[in-house]
Design a protein around this motif. Structure first.
Motif, PDB file in Angstrom:
ATOM      1  N   PRO A  46       0.833  -1.209   0.000  1.00  0.00           N
ATOM      2  CA  PRO A  46       0.000   0.000   0.000  1.00  0.00           C
ATOM      3  C   PRO A  46       0.864   1.254   0.000  1.00  0.00           C
ATOM      4  CG  PRO A  46      -0.800  -1.587   1.614  1.00  0.00           C
ATOM      5  CD  PRO A  46       0.522  -2.108   1.129  1.00  0.00           C
ATOM      6  N   ASP A  47       0.377   2.316  -0.616  1.00  0.00           N
ATOM      7  CA  ASP A  47       1.137   3.564  -0.703  1.00  0.00           C
ATOM      8  C   ASP A  47       1.498   4.136   0.662  1.00  0.00           C
ATOM      9  OD1 ASP A  47       1.003   3.369  -3.411  1.00  0.00           O
ATOM     10  OD2 ASP A  47      -0.670   4.768  -3.650  1.00  0.00           O
ATOM     11  N   ASN A  48       0.623   3.916   1.640  1.00  0.00           N
ATOM     12  CA  ASN A  48       0.847   4.483   2.972  1.00  0.00           C
ATOM     13  C   ASN A  48       1.563   3.517   3.921  1.00  0.00           C
ATOM     14  OD1 ASN A  48      -1.215   2.670   3.215  1.00  0.00           O
ATOM     15  ND2 ASN A  48      -2.556   4.005   4.443  1.00  0.00           N
ATOM     16  N   ASP A  49       2.024   2.397   3.401  1.00  0.00           N
ATOM     17  CA  ASP A  49       2.739   1.427   4.222  1.00  0.00           C
ATOM     18  C   ASP A  49       4.087   2.018   4.658  1.00  0.00           C
ATOM     19  OD1 ASP A  49       2.867  -1.773   4.820  1.00  0.00           O
ATOM     20  OD2 ASP A  49       4.847  -0.962   4.366  1.00  0.00           O
ATOM     21  N   GLN A  50       4.338   2.043   5.971  1.00  0.00           N
ATOM     22  CA  GLN A  50       5.540   2.675   6.503  1.00  0.00           C
ATOM     23  C   GLN A  50       6.816   1.978   6.040  1.00  0.00           C
ATOM     24  OE1 GLN A  50       5.719   5.615   8.210  1.00  0.00           O
ATOM     25  NE2 GLN A  50       3.560   5.663   7.603  1.00  0.00           N
ATOM     26  N   PHE A  51       6.751   0.668   5.917  1.00  0.00           N
ATOM     27  CA  PHE A  51       7.922  -0.083   5.448  1.00  0.00           C
ATOM     28  C   PHE A  51       8.247   0.307   4.010  1.00  0.00           C
ATOM     29  CE2 PHE A  51       9.789  -3.836   3.355  1.00  0.00           C
ATOM     30  CZ  PHE A  51      10.912  -4.000   4.150  1.00  0.00           C
ATOM     31  N   ARG A  52       7.208   0.399   3.166  1.00  0.00           N
ATOM     32  CA  ARG A  52       7.417   0.801   1.771  1.00  0.00           C
ATOM     33  C   ARG A  52       7.997   2.212   1.703  1.00  0.00           C
ATOM     34  NH1 ARG A  52       3.176   1.259  -3.370  1.00  0.00           N
ATOM     35  NH2 ARG A  52       4.393   2.848  -4.475  1.00  0.00           N
ATOM     36  N   ILE A  53       7.474   3.110   2.486  1.00  0.00           N
ATOM     37  CA  ILE A  53       7.944   4.499   2.471  1.00  0.00           C
ATOM     38  C   ILE A  53       9.414   4.582   2.883  1.00  0.00           C
ATOM     39  CG2 ILE A  53       7.667   6.760   3.562  1.00  0.00           C
ATOM     40  CD1 ILE A  53       4.674   6.111   3.838  1.00  0.00           C
ATOM     41  N   LYS A  54       9.774   3.852   3.941  1.00  0.00           N
ATOM     42  CA  LYS A  54      11.143   3.888   4.453  1.00  0.00           C
ATOM     43  C   LYS A  54      12.136   3.319   3.445  1.00  0.00           C
ATOM     44  CE  LYS A  54      14.047   2.003   8.156  1.00  0.00           C
ATOM     45  NZ  LYS A  54      14.079   1.153   9.372  1.00  0.00           N
TER      46      LYS A  54
END
Length: 205
Positions: A81-89
Motif C-alpha cells: 500500500p502507498d501508505n505502508d511505513q515499510f514501503r515508504i522507508k
C-alpha cells in the motif's frame, strides 16, 4: 541492500504451468527464435562495451544483474500500500542511494528506478566521467591516464578506470600534482606561473 523478497524456485514455477497455460507456453516457445534473440542481445552488449570502453565484459554482466535486482525490488515495493511505513522507508533509502550514485536524476519517484539501464552504471565509471568533464577527448585516453596514475579523487590517487564515481566524489576529481599531463595543460592554457614551474620541478627531483 534489502534483498528480503523470497523468490520462487524453478520447481514451484514449473508446477504452476498446467493445463492451458502449458499449451500457451509451448506455442510461444515455438515462435521464439532463440538464436536471433541471443544474437540481438549480444549485439547490444557489444555496443555498450565499445561505447564506454569496458575493459572487462563481466562488468556489463554485473551491471545488468544489479539493474534486474533493482527492478524486482521496485515491483515488490509497488505491491505494498502507498501508505505502508515499510514501503515508504525502504523507497526513500533506495531513492537516496541511487541518486547519490548518479544513477537517477531525481530522488522523488520509483518510476525512474525501474528504468535504470546498464548504460547508467557505465556513465558513472571514472574514465567516462573524466571524458564528460573534458579532462580528456576520449574515454580510451582517460583509461590510459588513470592507469598511469595521473588522476586523484581528493587526496587519493586512483588507478582503476572502472571505479564508480558518486555525485560527491565527482567534485573532487583532479590531476595529480606531479602529473606531466597537468603541466602540459596548464602551459597550453597559459596558466603555468613561475611558482607552478618550481613546484613541478621539485616534485620530479
Amino acid at each position: 541492500v534489502f534483498f528480503f523478497f523470497k523468490q520462487k524456485t524453478a520447481y514451484e514455477i514449473s508446477a504452476c504451468l498446467v493445463g492451458s497455460e502449458m499449451c500457451i507456453r509451448d506455442r510461444l516457445l515455438k515462435k521464439v527464435n532463440f538464436f536471433n534473440w541471443k544474437k540481438e542481445n549480444n549485439s547490444h552488449e557489444v555496443a555498450v562495451v565499445r561505447r564506454y570502453h569496458l575493459q572487462d565484459r563481466e562488468d556489463y554482466t554485473r551491471y545488468n544483474k544489479i539493474c534486474g535486482i533493482i527492478t524486482k525490488m521496485v515491483n515488490k515495493l509497488k505491491e505494498l500500500p502507498d501508505n505502508d511505513q515499510f514501503r515508504i522507508k525502504i523507497t526513500q533509502q533506495m531513492l537516496d542511494k541511487l541518486f547519490n550514485m548518479g544513477l537517477i536524476k531525481q530522488n522523488s519517484s520509483l518510476v525512474e528506478c525501474a528504468k535504470i539501464p546498464v548504460s547508467a552504471f557505465c556513465r558513472r565509471r571514472l574514465a567516462v566521467v573524466l571524458q564528460r568533464l573534458k579532462f580528456t577527448e576520449t574515454i580510451k585516453e582517460a583509461v590510459t591516464f588513470i592507469e598511469q596514475g595521473h588522476i586523484r579523487i581528493g587526496t587519493d590517487v586512483v588507478t582503476d578506470p572502472s571505479l564508480l564515481v558518486t555525485r560527491s566524489m565527482e567534485d573532487h576529481i583532479t590531476w595529480v600534482d606531479s602529473s606531466s599531463i597537468k603541466k602540459k595543460i596548464l602551459k597550453y592554457q597559459n596558466k603555468l606561473d613561475d611558482y607552478d614551474m618550481l613546484a613541478l620541478s621539485l616534485i620530479h627531483i
